[in-house]
Design a protein around this motif. Sequence first.
Motif, PDB file in Angstrom:
ATOM      1  N   ALA A  99      30.137  17.989   2.565  1.00 22.72           N
ATOM      2  CA  ALA A  99      30.095  18.968   3.654  1.00 22.72           C
ATOM      3  C   ALA A  99      29.135  18.522   4.751  1.00 22.72           C
ATOM      4  O   ALA A  99      29.415  18.678   5.946  1.00 22.72           O
ATOM      5  CB  ALA A  99      29.684  20.338   3.108  1.00 22.72           C
ATOM      6  N   TRP A 100      28.006  17.938   4.352  1.00 20.90           N
ATOM      7  CA  TRP A 100      27.018  17.462   5.329  1.00 20.90           C
ATOM      8  C   TRP A 100      27.488  16.180   6.006  1.00 20.90           C
ATOM      9  O   TRP A 100      27.426  16.062   7.229  1.00 20.90           O
ATOM     10  CB  TRP A 100      25.672  17.233   4.639  1.00 20.90           C
ATOM     11  N   ARG A 101      27.960  15.217   5.219  1.00 23.42           N
ATOM     12  CA  ARG A 101      28.394  13.934   5.794  1.00 23.42           C
ATOM     13  C   ARG A 101      29.525  14.119   6.794  1.00 23.42           C
ATOM     14  O   ARG A 101      29.587  13.429   7.813  1.00 23.42           O
ATOM     15  CB  ARG A 101      28.859  12.967   4.688  1.00 23.42           C
ATOM     16  N   ALA A 102      30.441  15.037   6.496  1.00 19.13           N
ATOM     17  CA  ALA A 102      31.623  15.229   7.340  1.00 19.13           C
ATOM     18  C   ALA A 102      31.412  16.272   8.434  1.00 19.13           C
ATOM     19  O   ALA A 102      32.344  16.584   9.173  1.00 19.13           O
ATOM     20  CB  ALA A 102      32.813  15.627   6.470  1.00 19.13           C
ATOM     21  N   ASN A 103      30.188  16.816   8.549  1.00 15.72           N
ATOM     22  CA  ASN A 103      29.919  17.896   9.515  1.00 15.72           C
ATOM     23  C   ASN A 103      30.897  19.050   9.314  1.00 15.72           C
ATOM     24  O   ASN A 103      31.408  19.642  10.268  1.00 15.72           O
ATOM     25  CB  ASN A 103      30.022  17.374  10.956  1.00 15.72           C
ATOM     26  N   ASN A 104      31.144  19.367   8.048  1.00 12.57           N
ATOM     27  CA  ASN A 104      32.170  20.338   7.685  1.00 12.57           C
ATOM     28  C   ASN A 104      31.593  21.346   6.681  1.00 12.57           C
ATOM     29  O   ASN A 104      31.888  21.281   5.486  1.00 12.57           O
ATOM     30  CB  ASN A 104      33.366  19.583   7.081  1.00 12.57           C
ATOM     31  N   PRO A 105      30.750  22.284   7.157  1.00 14.14           N
ATOM     32  CA  PRO A 105      30.055  23.193   6.239  1.00 14.14           C
ATOM     33  C   PRO A 105      30.967  24.110   5.438  1.00 14.14           C
ATOM     34  O   PRO A 105      30.574  24.608   4.384  1.00 14.14           O
ATOM     35  CB  PRO A 105      29.138  23.999   7.168  1.00 14.14           C
ATOM     36  N   GLY A 106      32.194  24.319   5.919  1.00 12.22           N
ATOM     37  CA  GLY A 106      33.137  25.156   5.185  1.00 12.22           C
ATOM     38  C   GLY A 106      34.095  24.354   4.335  1.00 12.22           C
ATOM     39  O   GLY A 106      34.981  24.910   3.683  1.00 12.22           O
ATOM     40  N   ASN A 107      33.932  23.028   4.332  1.00 16.35           N
ATOM     41  CA  ASN A 107      34.846  22.128   3.616  1.00 16.35           C
ATOM     42  C   ASN A 107      36.306  22.434   3.969  1.00 16.35           C
ATOM     43  O   ASN A 107      37.167  22.588   3.092  1.00 16.35           O
ATOM     44  CB  ASN A 107      34.624  22.212   2.104  1.00 16.35           C
ATOM     45  N   LEU A 108      36.578  22.500   5.272  1.00 16.45           N
ATOM     46  CA  LEU A 108      37.942  22.758   5.736  1.00 16.45           C
ATOM     47  C   LEU A 108      38.816  21.536   5.488  1.00 16.45           C
ATOM     48  O   LEU A 108      38.385  20.398   5.662  1.00 16.45           O
ATOM     49  CB  LEU A 108      37.947  23.080   7.234  1.00 16.45           C
ATOM     50  N   ARG A 109      40.047  21.785   5.117  1.00 22.27           N
ATOM     51  CA  ARG A 109      40.993  20.692   4.878  1.00 22.27           C
ATOM     52  C   ARG A 109      41.484  20.077   6.187  1.00 22.27           C
ATOM     53  O   ARG A 109      41.723  18.876   6.274  1.00 22.27           O
ATOM     54  CB  ARG A 109      42.198  21.216   4.098  1.00 22.27           C
ATOM     55  N   ASP A 110      41.639  20.927   7.195  1.00 19.97           N
ATOM     56  CA  ASP A 110      42.213  20.460   8.454  1.00 19.97           C
ATOM     57  C   ASP A 110      41.753  21.365   9.586  1.00 19.97           C
ATOM     58  O   ASP A 110      41.322  22.503   9.356  1.00 19.97           O
ATOM     59  CB  ASP A 110      43.739  20.466   8.364  1.00 19.97           C
ATOM     60  N   ALA A 111      41.833  20.861  10.805  1.00 20.40           N
ATOM     61  CA  ALA A 111      41.495  21.648  11.993  1.00 20.40           C
ATOM     62  C   ALA A 111      41.905  20.853  13.219  1.00 20.40           C
ATOM     63  O   ALA A 111      41.889  19.614  13.202  1.00 20.40           O
ATOM     64  CB  ALA A 111      40.002  21.952  12.044  1.00 20.40           C
ATOM     65  N   GLY A 112      42.246  21.557  14.281  1.00 19.29           N
ATOM     66  CA  GLY A 112      42.671  20.890  15.499  1.00 19.29           C
ATOM     67  C   GLY A 112      41.574  20.076  16.157  1.00 19.29           C
ATOM     68  O   GLY A 112      41.855  19.151  16.918  1.00 19.29           O
ATOM     69  N   THR A 113      40.324  20.404  15.871  1.00 17.06           N
ATOM     70  CA  THR A 113      39.201  19.712  16.503  1.00 17.06           C
ATOM     71  C   THR A 113      38.602  18.601  15.638  1.00 17.06           C
ATOM     72  O   THR A 113      37.581  18.023  15.998  1.00 17.06           O
ATOM     73  CB  THR A 113      38.087  20.720  16.850  1.00 17.06           C
ATOM     74  N   LYS A 114      39.217  18.297  14.527  1.00 20.55           N
ATOM     75  CA  LYS A 114      38.682  17.226  13.674  1.00 20.55           C
ATOM     76  C   LYS A 114      38.822  15.881  14.380  1.00 20.55           C
ATOM     77  O   LYS A 114      39.698  15.694  15.237  1.00 20.55           O
ATOM     78  CB  LYS A 114      39.414  17.186  12.337  1.00 20.55           C
ATOM     79  N   ILE A 115      37.966  14.929  14.028  1.00 17.48           N
ATOM     80  CA  ILE A 115      38.062  13.583  14.601  1.00 17.48           C
ATOM     81  C   ILE A 115      38.523  12.565  13.565  1.00 17.48           C
ATOM     82  O   ILE A 115      38.835  11.418  13.904  1.00 17.48           O
ATOM     83  CB  ILE A 115      36.717  13.128  15.201  1.00 17.48           C
ATOM     84  N   ALA A 116      38.557  12.980  12.308  1.00 15.38           N
ATOM     85  CA  ALA A 116      38.994  12.080  11.237  1.00 15.38           C
ATOM     86  C   ALA A 116      39.204  12.903   9.971  1.00 15.38           C
ATOM     87  O   ALA A 116      38.997  14.121   9.960  1.00 15.38           O
ATOM     88  CB  ALA A 116      37.957  10.985  10.995  1.00 15.38           C
ATOM     89  N   THR A 117      39.611  12.221   8.919  1.00 13.52           N
ATOM     90  CA  THR A 117      39.808  12.850   7.614  1.00 13.52           C
ATOM     91  C   THR A 117      39.135  11.982   6.563  1.00 13.52           C
ATOM     92  O   THR A 117      39.209  10.754   6.623  1.00 13.52           O
ATOM     93  CB  THR A 117      41.310  12.977   7.291  1.00 13.52           C
ATOM     94  N   VAL A 118      38.465  12.625   5.613  1.00 15.44           N
ATOM     95  CA  VAL A 118      37.783  11.892   4.549  1.00 15.44           C
ATOM     96  C   VAL A 118      38.272  12.402   3.200  1.00 15.44           C
ATOM     97  O   VAL A 118      38.580  13.588   3.050  1.00 15.44           O
ATOM     98  CB  VAL A 118      36.246  12.049   4.668  1.00 15.44           C
ATOM     99  N   THR A 119      38.357  11.512   2.239  1.00 17.70           N
ATOM    100  CA  THR A 119      38.809  11.892   0.903  1.00 17.70           C
ATOM    101  C   THR A 119      37.630  12.361   0.057  1.00 17.70           C
ATOM    102  O   THR A 119      36.599  11.688  -0.021  1.00 17.70           O
ATOM    103  CB  THR A 119      39.489  10.704   0.203  1.00 17.70           C
ATOM    104  N   GLY A 120      37.798  13.531  -0.549  1.00 19.35           N
ATOM    105  CA  GLY A 120      36.776  14.073  -1.434  1.00 19.35           C
ATOM    106  C   GLY A 120      37.256  14.078  -2.867  1.00 19.35           C
ATOM    107  O   GLY A 120      38.281  13.467  -3.194  1.00 19.35           O
ATOM    108  N   ALA A 121      36.544  14.785  -3.720  1.00 19.86           N
ATOM    109  CA  ALA A 121      36.888  14.811  -5.143  1.00 19.86           C
ATOM    110  C   ALA A 121      38.201  15.530  -5.409  1.00 19.86           C
ATOM    111  O   ALA A 121      38.894  15.232  -6.383  1.00 19.86           O
ATOM    112  CB  ALA A 121      35.761  15.472  -5.934  1.00 19.86           C
ATOM    113  N   VAL A 122      38.552  16.492  -4.535  1.00 23.11           N
ATOM    114  CA  VAL A 122      39.779  17.268  -4.749  1.00 23.11           C
ATOM    115  C   VAL A 122      40.664  17.255  -3.508  1.00 23.11           C
ATOM    116  O   VAL A 122      41.150  18.281  -3.051  1.00 23.11           O
ATOM    117  CB  VAL A 122      39.458  18.725  -5.160  1.00 23.11           C
TER     118      VAL A 122
END
Length: 211
Positions: A99-122
């Motif tokens: 959540a911290w590394r990806a600047n994604n505190p809600g652990n969102l799967r997707d969003a229109g404002t994302k700049i990339a996608t990262v693979t997590g444990a699930v």
Amino acid sequence: MAENDHHPNAPAGGGGLGTFKGSGPLGTNGSVEKWSRPGSLGVEQQPAETLTISGMVAAGGPLSPNTIAAVNKAAAKTPAQWKRYVAYADVVKVGGSLAWRANNPGNLRDAGTKIATVTGAVGKFAVFATLEDGRKAQKALYLNKYGDMTVKDAINKLTPPSENDTKKYLAELTKAGVDTEKDVKSQIDTLMTGVEANEGLISGTEVKRVP
């Protein structure tokens, strides 16, 4: 450099480029210390700096050797379960929670404002340019899609029992001051704070990009 010029580290009486006289294999002599074959113009080639942890570049292009060295130094102090990085235009986030590394505190799967996608444990998760961008995307999702739902119903969709201990998740939100029987929009800020704590926004080390 002429063929009979000596490598600067070779003993006197050397032979051709990158060699010296002796009965051993190329570049060695049984009676003296071994030395490295030179690169162009007689300069020894130094091994390229390589990363010791895995990760991804979300923005900013390839990392410089100096940045890689700094990332490796930070990684050496990082717990094994968090030895990952995400690189941005100006910094590289090393370690910490996803959540911290990806600047994604809600652990969102997707969003229109994302700049990339990262693979997590699930599965895969969105990466945002800044933590503030991640929070804005989280708030927009909660209000636009789940705003009229009770928190209990929304959380069951956002963190389904197939992936999480939803009952425990709701209990933790209650401890954080969220009324799980009330709608999302009426307590959005309290809910987001509780979700952020539940998702584990744990900081790692920020490494500045350098030339």
